[in-house]
Design a protein around this motif. Structure first.
Motif, PDB file in Angstrom:
ATOM      1  N   ARG A 153       0.828  -1.205   0.000  1.00  0.00           N
ATOM      2  CA  ARG A 153       0.000   0.000   0.000  1.00  0.00           C
ATOM      3  C   ARG A 153       0.864   1.258   0.000  1.00  0.00           C
ATOM      4  NH1 ARG A 153      -4.545   1.824  -2.103  1.00  0.00           N
ATOM      5  NH2 ARG A 153      -5.519   3.484  -0.862  1.00  0.00           N
ATOM      6  N   ARG A 269      -8.006  -4.040  -1.390  1.00  0.00           N
ATOM      7  CA  ARG A 269      -6.906  -3.096  -1.227  1.00  0.00           C
ATOM      8  C   ARG A 269      -5.916  -3.610  -0.196  1.00  0.00           C
ATOM      9  NH1 ARG A 269      -9.316   2.798  -0.319  1.00  0.00           N
ATOM     10  NH2 ARG A 269      -8.302   2.369   1.662  1.00  0.00           N
ATOM     11  N   ASP A 271      -4.179  -2.206   2.149  1.00  0.00           N
ATOM     12  CA  ASP A 271      -4.305  -1.771   3.540  1.00  0.00           C
ATOM     13  C   ASP A 271      -5.452  -2.501   4.250  1.00  0.00           C
ATOM     14  OD1 ASP A 271      -6.067  -0.474   1.828  1.00  0.00           O
ATOM     15  OD2 ASP A 271      -6.188   1.336   3.056  1.00  0.00           O
ATOM     16  N   GLY A 442      -7.707   0.798  -5.371  1.00  0.00           N
ATOM     17  CA  GLY A 442      -6.571  -0.113  -5.285  1.00  0.00           C
ATOM     18  C   GLY A 442      -6.063  -0.588  -6.627  1.00  0.00           C
TER      19      GLY A 442
END
Length: 467
Positions: A153, A269, A271, A442
């Motif tokens: 990320r 994504r 994170d 993302g």
């Protein structure tokens, strides 16, 4: 003319934007958008710091695993004493005890001569059942996976920062282009006013108004050129440089999946996946707290050598092997309290993950709407610019024929300058909104782009020394 405050507001609004047409002179030897993102991934100090954290987390897995592997200890001790018990046992360990030692002089057992002993021992221990250690390995592995996702990320964030800086630099170029055109138009208006005055059909006040407008255009041109230099240096900073970097073409690509696919993609994504790993670890922490109730079993073996004269000597040798069990029966309520604390932390982590997922989907929807808004704004701005250009042309013709005043011409020109600025800003916001949409979902560094970015190698054209 464009007002200073309006132009400043426009520049601030397109800190992450792209110009309509790149300047060929500035474009030579510069970086495309994807190349700038690739260079940022190579040169970012923050990314190197994230890589260091990931490496530390990977090493922590080996540290945790070591508690389940055999332990080998080599120890050498020297002792000289006249302690009766030690004297007796050391002679036995050294293999020097004889029947004569049992027939010593009266009192010799209680007051022996000093004796020396070199004791060498090699000990091996092996855990057989240690639930806490096993959970420790799983938790270390989970945190290492999470750190890897954090690093991923961070790569996206670094690329996003580079994208914004690149687009901001291109937006600054667009404002320079608009300011140059505004100055050219102001100079032409002054020429027309001077011609009219020389022919006796114009007013000196018109010439003075045109001269003031030209001065303002020159001042604004100077300001936006400074903003361009600052934006280019900001791009260099985003790439890990202390020099200005020249942007060229936007080659990121404008393909965007449907909103539903973007929303689904946001759930993967890095994170969010990292937070999911930490939620799993929080569950393991509950097990770890409860594992204190379980016994721990381990095996051990030792070889011992004793010698009266030499280190590592083997005058007498022995061995021992065994199995040990450690079981804490009562801990004063510590285990139950630790379990409650771990469960609360697990619930907290799960709630944070849920909140992050909701916000991620919200941000995708927001970026989607902003992207649609920016495209419609660009269409409107282009129509307004075309109308303003035609308006200036008509008023200029009327002024040349004595049918319009210089005030009317300058007002029309100010509207044109504003529309040029608005068009540049709107075009910049389209590119910025697209980048934001990909970042929020993302997909800024998807598979194909990651491969391309990772393989890009190019010398950067900079204004000054290289890194």
């Amino acid at each position: 003319m464009m007002g200073p405050s309006r132009l400043k507001t426009g520049i601030a609004a397109v800190a992450a934007a792209v110009a309509l047409l790149p300047s060929a002179a500035w474009a030579a030897g510069g970086l495309t958008l994807r190349e700038a993102m690739a260079e940022a991934l190579r040169g970012s100090d923050l990314l190197r710091a994230a890589a260091g954290r990931r490496a530390a987390a990977e090493s922590a897995v080996d540290v945790a695993r070591s508690y389940l592997l055999p332990g080998v200890t080599l120890e050498e001790r020297f002792l000289r004493t006249d302690n009766p018990a030690y004297d007796f046992s050391m002679k036995i360990n050294q293999g020097t005890f004889t029947a004569a030692d049992l027939q010593g002089a009266p009192g010799s057992f209680n007051d022996p001569d000093p004796i020396s002993d070199f004791q060498t021992s090699l000990t091996v221990t092996q855990p057989l059942f240690a639930r806490r250690a096993t959970l420790g390995v799983a938790m270390a592995r989970g945190e290492a996976d999470a750190a890897g996702l954090d690093h991923q990320r961070r790569r996206e964030e670094v690329a996003h920062d580079a994208l914004r800086a690149w687009l901001g630099s291109k937006a600054a170029e667009a404002y320079v282009e608009a300011a140059d055109k505004a100055e050219e138009d102001a100079a032409e208006h002054l020429r027309l006013a001077q011609v009219a005055e020389d022919a006796g059909v114009g007013l000196a006040s018109d010439r003075l108004r045109a001269a003031v407008a030209l001065s303002e255009a020159k001042r604004m041109r100077l300001e936006v050129r400074n903003n361009l230099e600052i934006a280019r240096r900001g791009l260099g900073l985003a790439l890990g440089l202390e020099t200005a970097v020249i942007p060229t073409e936007n080659d990121l690509g404008a393909a965007v999946p449907p909103l539903d696919e973007l929303l689904d993609a946001s759930g993967t994504r890095a994170d969010l996946l990292a937070m999911d790993k930490r939620v799993e670890n929080a569950g393991r922490a509950v097990e770890l707290a409860g594992a204190q109730r379980l016994p721990e079993v381990g095996a051990f073996g030792s070889i011992q050598a004793n010698d009266p004269d030499l280190p590592l000597g083997t005058a007498g040798t022995s061995y021992s092997v065994g199995v040990g069990v450690t079981w804490k029966i009562f801990s004063g309520g510590h285990t139950a309290a630790a379990e409650r604390q771990a469960k609360a932390e697990r619930d907290r982590a799960a709630s944070l993950l849920a909140a992050m997922g909701k916000e991620a989907r919200y941000r995708v929807r927001e970026a989607w709407l902003r992207w649609g808004e920016s495209r419609e704004s660009l269409r409107i701005a282009e129509e307004a610019r075309s109308a303003a250009e035609e308006g200036v042309r008509l008023v200029r013709v009327r002024y040349e024929n004595g049918l319009a005043t210089m005030v009317a011409l300058l007002d029309a020109q100010a509207a044109l300058n504003r529309s040029r600025s608005d068009t540049a800003r709107a075009a910049a916001e389209v590119a910025s909104a697209l980048g934001e949409l990909k970042f929020r979902s993302g997909l800024l560094l998807d598979g194909s782009e990651t491969a391309s970015l990772g393989g890009t190698q190019k010398t950067i054209a900079v204004a000054g020394a290289r890194r």
